[in-house]
Scaffold this motif. Structure first.
Motif, PDB file in Angstrom:
ATOM      1  N   ASP A   1       3.310   2.001 -10.000  1.00 13.22           N
ATOM      2  CA  ASP A   1       2.080   2.170  -9.240  1.00 13.22           C
ATOM      3  C   ASP A   1       2.303   3.049  -8.009  1.00 13.22           C
ATOM      4  O   ASP A   1       1.497   3.938  -7.722  1.00 13.22           O
ATOM      5  CB  ASP A   1       1.521   0.807  -8.826  1.00 13.22           C
ATOM      6  N   LEU A   2       3.387   2.835  -7.298  1.00 16.58           N
ATOM      7  CA  LEU A   2       3.653   3.613  -6.085  1.00 16.58           C
ATOM      8  C   LEU A   2       3.931   5.082  -6.366  1.00 16.58           C
ATOM      9  O   LEU A   2       3.564   5.955  -5.581  1.00 16.58           O
ATOM     10  CB  LEU A   2       4.818   3.001  -5.311  1.00 16.58           C
ATOM     11  N   LEU A   3       4.593   5.366  -7.476  1.00 21.48           N
ATOM     12  CA  LEU A   3       4.945   6.754  -7.807  1.00 21.48           C
ATOM     13  C   LEU A   3       3.868   7.457  -8.631  1.00 21.48           C
ATOM     14  O   LEU A   3       4.076   8.589  -9.071  1.00 21.48           O
ATOM     15  CB  LEU A   3       6.279   6.796  -8.560  1.00 21.48           C
ATOM     16  N   ARG A   4       2.724   6.843  -8.797  1.00 26.34           N
ATOM     17  CA  ARG A   4       1.693   7.392  -9.684  1.00 26.34           C
ATOM     18  C   ARG A   4       1.179   8.760  -9.238  1.00 26.34           C
ATOM     19  O   ARG A   4       0.814   9.580 -10.056  1.00 26.34           O
ATOM     20  CB  ARG A   4       0.543   6.421  -9.854  1.00 26.34           C
ATOM     21  N   ASP A   5       1.126   9.005  -7.920  1.00 26.68           N
ATOM     22  CA  ASP A   5       0.521  10.237  -7.429  1.00 26.68           C
ATOM     23  C   ASP A   5       1.507  11.286  -6.951  1.00 26.68           C
ATOM     24  O   ASP A   5       1.239  12.473  -7.057  1.00 26.68           O
ATOM     25  CB  ASP A   5      -0.445   9.926  -6.280  1.00 26.68           C
TER      26      ASP A   5
ATOM     27  N   ARG B   1      10.994   1.363  -0.291  1.00 24.29           N
ATOM     28  CA  ARG B   1      11.468   0.075   0.245  1.00 24.29           C
ATOM     29  C   ARG B   1      10.451  -0.522   1.207  1.00 24.29           C
ATOM     30  O   ARG B   1      10.163  -1.715   1.154  1.00 24.29           O
ATOM     31  CB  ARG B   1      12.820   0.267   0.938  1.00 24.29           C
ATOM     32  N   ARG B   2       9.909   0.303   2.092  1.00 21.37           N
ATOM     33  CA  ARG B   2       8.894  -0.192   3.043  1.00 21.37           C
ATOM     34  C   ARG B   2       7.644  -0.679   2.308  1.00 21.37           C
ATOM     35  O   ARG B   2       7.045  -1.688   2.679  1.00 21.37           O
ATOM     36  CB  ARG B   2       8.506   0.907   4.034  1.00 21.37           C
ATOM     37  N   ALA B   3       7.247   0.029   1.276  1.00 23.61           N
ATOM     38  CA  ALA B   3       6.039  -0.330   0.528  1.00 23.61           C
ATOM     39  C   ALA B   3       6.244  -1.567  -0.336  1.00 23.61           C
ATOM     40  O   ALA B   3       5.266  -2.200  -0.736  1.00 23.61           O
ATOM     41  CB  ALA B   3       5.597   0.843  -0.339  1.00 23.61           C
TER      42      ALA B   3
ATOM     43  N   ILE C   1      11.563  -6.558  -1.187  1.00 25.28           N
ATOM     44  CA  ILE C   1      12.658  -6.179  -2.076  1.00 25.28           C
ATOM     45  C   ILE C   1      13.890  -5.793  -1.249  1.00 25.28           C
ATOM     46  O   ILE C   1      13.769  -5.182  -0.186  1.00 25.28           O
ATOM     47  CB  ILE C   1      12.249  -5.025  -3.029  1.00 25.28           C
ATOM     48  N   SER C   2      15.060  -6.160  -1.750  1.00 25.93           N
ATOM     49  CA  SER C   2      16.294  -5.775  -1.071  1.00 25.93           C
ATOM     50  C   SER C   2      16.664  -4.357  -1.478  1.00 25.93           C
ATOM     51  O   SER C   2      16.258  -3.868  -2.540  1.00 25.93           O
ATOM     52  CB  SER C   2      17.430  -6.730  -1.450  1.00 25.93           C
TER      53      SER C   2
END
Length: 134
Positions: A40-44, A53-55, A59-60
């Motif tokens: 989802d984050l890399l979709r665009d 990591r911030r988004a 998550i570690s």
């Protein structure tokens, strides 16, 4: 009469046995919570590790690194390192990885819509399992 018409359950079981391992392997890679969020984050557009990591808090770094590495190895994402100082590394979905954007988005939408109900059901079931004598 065709064999599958005579024994549909046996044929279904054979098909299930032959594909179950392959499907479970793929689902283990693309169906975990972190991979779904990465799709989802890399979709665009590509993103740097720190942005991902911030988004994706909480998550570690270790888990994000391992998940991204598996997606790159499977050909679902690319890792591009630029010869700059400080080094810049970006992650991007491949065409194969892009085929998972819509299903991942649908699953995330479903999870958001049903989260509260699932939590209520789990709490009710947990309360019903508790020993009344405690």
């Amino acid at each position: 009469m065709a064999q599958d018409a005579q024994h549909p359950e046996a044929d279904r079981a054979a098909a299930s046995d032959s594909s179950c391992l392959a499907v479970s392997s793929v689902l283990g890679l693309v169906g975990n919570k972190w991979s779904i969020l990465i799709f989802d984050l890399l979709r665009d557009e590509p993103m740097r590790f720190a942005e991902l990591r911030r988004a994706m808090t909480p998550i570690s770094s270790k888990m994000l690194t391992a998940t991204l590495q598996k997606l790159v190895e499977a050909g679902l994402a690319t890792r591009t390192q630029y010869p700059e100082i400080p080094p810049r590394v970006e992650y991007c979905l491949t065409p194969l990885g892009r085929t998972l954007v819509a299903p991942a988005r649908d699953l995330l939408t479903w999870a958001k819509a049903h989260h509260a109900g699932i939590e209520r059901n789990a709490a009710a079931a947990s309360g019903a399992r508790q020993d009344p004598n405690e």
